[in-house]
Design a protein around this motif. Sequence first.
Motif, PDB file in Angstrom:
ATOM      1  N   GLY A  40       3.193  -6.104 -12.470  1.00 18.79           N
ATOM      2  CA  GLY A  40       2.921  -6.218 -13.897  1.00 18.79           C
ATOM      3  C   GLY A  40       4.116  -6.733 -14.693  1.00 18.79           C
ATOM      4  O   GLY A  40       3.950  -7.343 -15.740  1.00 18.79           O
ATOM      5  N   LEU A  41       5.310  -6.486 -14.170  1.00 22.92           N
ATOM      6  CA  LEU A  41       6.539  -6.990 -14.811  1.00 22.92           C
ATOM      7  C   LEU A  41       6.840  -8.429 -14.398  1.00 22.92           C
ATOM      8  O   LEU A  41       7.789  -9.027 -14.890  1.00 22.92           O
ATOM      9  CB  LEU A  41       7.729  -6.093 -14.439  1.00 22.92           C
ATOM     10  N   GLY A  42       6.042  -8.959 -13.478  1.00 20.25           N
ATOM     11  CA  GLY A  42       6.267 -10.322 -13.016  1.00 20.25           C
ATOM     12  C   GLY A  42       7.189 -10.426 -11.815  1.00 20.25           C
ATOM     13  O   GLY A  42       7.641 -11.516 -11.465  1.00 20.25           O
ATOM     14  N   VAL A  43       7.463  -9.301 -11.170  1.00 18.37           N
ATOM     15  CA  VAL A  43       8.339  -9.297  -9.995  1.00 18.37           C
ATOM     16  C   VAL A  43       7.576  -9.832  -8.786  1.00 18.37           C
ATOM     17  O   VAL A  43       6.435  -9.436  -8.553  1.00 18.37           O
ATOM     18  CB  VAL A  43       8.843  -7.853  -9.715  1.00 18.37           C
ATOM     19  N   ALA A  44       8.208 -10.706  -8.040  1.00 20.62           N
ATOM     20  CA  ALA A  44       7.647 -11.184  -6.774  1.00 20.62           C
ATOM     21  C   ALA A  44       7.995 -10.157  -5.700  1.00 20.62           C
ATOM     22  O   ALA A  44       9.157  -9.767  -5.579  1.00 20.62           O
ATOM     23  CB  ALA A  44       8.217 -12.544  -6.406  1.00 20.62           C
ATOM     24  N   LEU A  45       6.998  -9.691  -4.963  1.00 19.65           N
ATOM     25  CA  LEU A  45       7.219  -8.693  -3.939  1.00 19.65           C
ATOM     26  C   LEU A  45       7.182  -9.329  -2.558  1.00 19.65           C
ATOM     27  O   LEU A  45       6.287 -10.114  -2.248  1.00 19.65           O
ATOM     28  CB  LEU A  45       6.160  -7.592  -4.001  1.00 19.65           C
ATOM     29  N   VAL A  46       8.148  -8.962  -1.746  1.00 20.46           N
ATOM     30  CA  VAL A  46       8.166  -9.339  -0.328  1.00 20.46           C
ATOM     31  C   VAL A  46       8.247  -8.018   0.419  1.00 20.46           C
ATOM     32  O   VAL A  46       9.258  -7.322   0.343  1.00 20.46           O
ATOM     33  CB  VAL A  46       9.372 -10.235   0.011  1.00 20.46           C
ATOM     34  N   THR A  47       7.153  -7.654   1.082  1.00 21.11           N
ATOM     35  CA  THR A  47       7.093  -6.330   1.693  1.00 21.11           C
ATOM     36  C   THR A  47       6.767  -6.399   3.174  1.00 21.11           C
ATOM     37  O   THR A  47       6.315  -7.428   3.674  1.00 21.11           O
ATOM     38  CB  THR A  47       6.027  -5.461   0.997  1.00 21.11           C
ATOM     39  N   GLY A  48       6.998  -5.301   3.848  1.00 19.11           N
ATOM     40  CA  GLY A  48       6.701  -5.200   5.263  1.00 19.11           C
ATOM     41  C   GLY A  48       7.913  -5.483   6.126  1.00 19.11           C
ATOM     42  O   GLY A  48       8.936  -5.987   5.659  1.00 19.11           O
ATOM     43  N   LYS A  49       7.789  -5.159   7.389  1.00 21.85           N
ATOM     44  CA  LYS A  49       8.917  -5.299   8.327  1.00 21.85           C
ATOM     45  C   LYS A  49       9.208  -6.744   8.674  1.00 21.85           C
ATOM     46  O   LYS A  49      10.303  -7.066   9.120  1.00 21.85           O
ATOM     47  CB  LYS A  49       8.647  -4.490   9.580  1.00 21.85           C
ATOM     48  N   ASP A  50       8.246  -7.635   8.518  1.00 23.39           N
ATOM     49  CA  ASP A  50       8.478  -9.037   8.845  1.00 23.39           C
ATOM     50  C   ASP A  50       9.092  -9.729   7.656  1.00 23.39           C
ATOM     51  O   ASP A  50       9.425 -10.821   7.621  1.00 23.39           O
ATOM     52  CB  ASP A  50       7.168  -9.712   9.258  1.00 23.39           C
ATOM     53  N   GLU A  65       0.828  -1.201   0.000  1.00 25.36           N
ATOM     54  CA  GLU A  65       0.000   0.000   0.000  1.00 25.36           C
ATOM     55  C   GLU A  65       0.869   1.260   0.000  1.00 25.36           C
ATOM     56  O   GLU A  65       0.573   2.233  -0.686  1.00 25.36           O
ATOM     57  CB  GLU A  65      -0.940   0.006   1.211  1.00 25.36           C
ATOM     58  N   GLN A  66       1.951   1.230   0.766  1.00 22.33           N
ATOM     59  CA  GLN A  66       2.857   2.376   0.811  1.00 22.33           C
ATOM     60  C   GLN A  66       3.594   2.563  -0.511  1.00 22.33           C
ATOM     61  O   GLN A  66       3.883   3.684  -0.909  1.00 22.33           O
ATOM     62  CB  GLN A  66       3.869   2.224   1.948  1.00 22.33           C
ATOM     63  N   LEU A  67       3.901   1.468  -1.185  1.00 20.45           N
ATOM     64  CA  LEU A  67       4.599   1.539  -2.474  1.00 20.45           C
ATOM     65  C   LEU A  67       3.661   1.997  -3.592  1.00 20.45           C
ATOM     66  O   LEU A  67       4.100   2.551  -4.592  1.00 20.45           O
ATOM     67  CB  LEU A  67       5.219   0.185  -2.816  1.00 20.45           C
ATOM     68  N   GLY A  68       2.368   1.722  -3.439  1.00 21.76           N
ATOM     69  CA  GLY A  68       1.359   2.199  -4.375  1.00 21.76           C
ATOM     70  C   GLY A  68       1.572   1.770  -5.817  1.00 21.76           C
ATOM     71  O   GLY A  68       1.658   0.574  -6.122  1.00 21.76           O
ATOM     72  N   ASP A  69       1.672   2.757  -6.712  1.00 28.93           N
ATOM     73  CA  ASP A  69       1.798   2.487  -8.149  1.00 28.93           C
ATOM     74  C   ASP A  69       3.058   1.706  -8.493  1.00 28.93           C
ATOM     75  O   ASP A  69       3.073   0.943  -9.451  1.00 28.93           O
ATOM     76  CB  ASP A  69       1.786   3.796  -8.949  1.00 28.93           C
ATOM     77  N   ILE A  70       4.101   1.894  -7.702  1.00 26.27           N
ATOM     78  CA  ILE A  70       5.354   1.166  -7.951  1.00 26.27           C
ATOM     79  C   ILE A  70       5.120  -0.335  -7.770  1.00 26.27           C
ATOM     80  O   ILE A  70       5.585  -1.143  -8.579  1.00 26.27           O
ATOM     81  CB  ILE A  70       6.476   1.671  -7.029  1.00 26.27           C
ATOM     82  N   ALA A  71       4.402  -0.716  -6.724  1.00 23.34           N
ATOM     83  CA  ALA A  71       4.100  -2.135  -6.496  1.00 23.34           C
ATOM     84  C   ALA A  71       3.298  -2.698  -7.655  1.00 23.34           C
ATOM     85  O   ALA A  71       3.574  -3.811  -8.132  1.00 23.34           O
ATOM     86  CB  ALA A  71       3.342  -2.317  -5.186  1.00 23.34           C
ATOM     87  N   ALA A  72       2.331  -1.938  -8.130  1.00 27.70           N
ATOM     88  CA  ALA A  72       1.505  -2.398  -9.250  1.00 27.70           C
ATOM     89  C   ALA A  72       2.351  -2.572 -10.509  1.00 27.70           C
ATOM     90  O   ALA A  72       2.199  -3.558 -11.241  1.00 27.70           O
ATOM     91  CB  ALA A  72       0.375  -1.411  -9.507  1.00 27.70           C
ATOM     92  N   GLU A  73       3.239  -1.626 -10.769  1.00 28.22           N
ATOM     93  CA  GLU A  73       4.114  -1.733 -11.945  1.00 28.22           C
ATOM     94  C   GLU A  73       5.000  -2.969 -11.860  1.00 28.22           C
ATOM     95  O   GLU A  73       5.125  -3.728 -12.831  1.00 28.22           O
ATOM     96  CB  GLU A  73       5.011  -0.496 -12.057  1.00 28.22           C
TER      97      GLU A  73
END
Length: 69
Positions: free
Chosen positions: A59-69, A48-56
Motif C-alpha cells: 500500500g505504501l508502494g514498496v516493491a516486495l521480493v520474498t522467499g528463499k529464492d 503469506e508469512q508476512l501477512g498484514d505487513i506485506a499488505a501495508e
Amino acid sequence: MKLREEIYRRLEQGKCDVLGIGISNLPLIRLLCKMGASVTARDMKTEEQLGDIAAELKGLGVALVTGKD
C-alpha cells in the motif's frame, strides 16, 4: 547545504533496498517511503508469512521480493 538536506534530496530521487522486513526495519521502510524514496524490501519469508505487513508495504508502494529464492 546541510547534510540532512542533502540526504533528503538524494532519497527523493533515489532507490533503496532494505534487507529483512522485521520489527526494526519497518519504521525505516516507512520513513524512506515518506521521504519519497523508491523502496524495495527483501525478506526470506513469503508474502503469506508476512501477512498484514506485506499488505501495508504494498500500500505504501514498496516493491516486495520474498522467499528463499
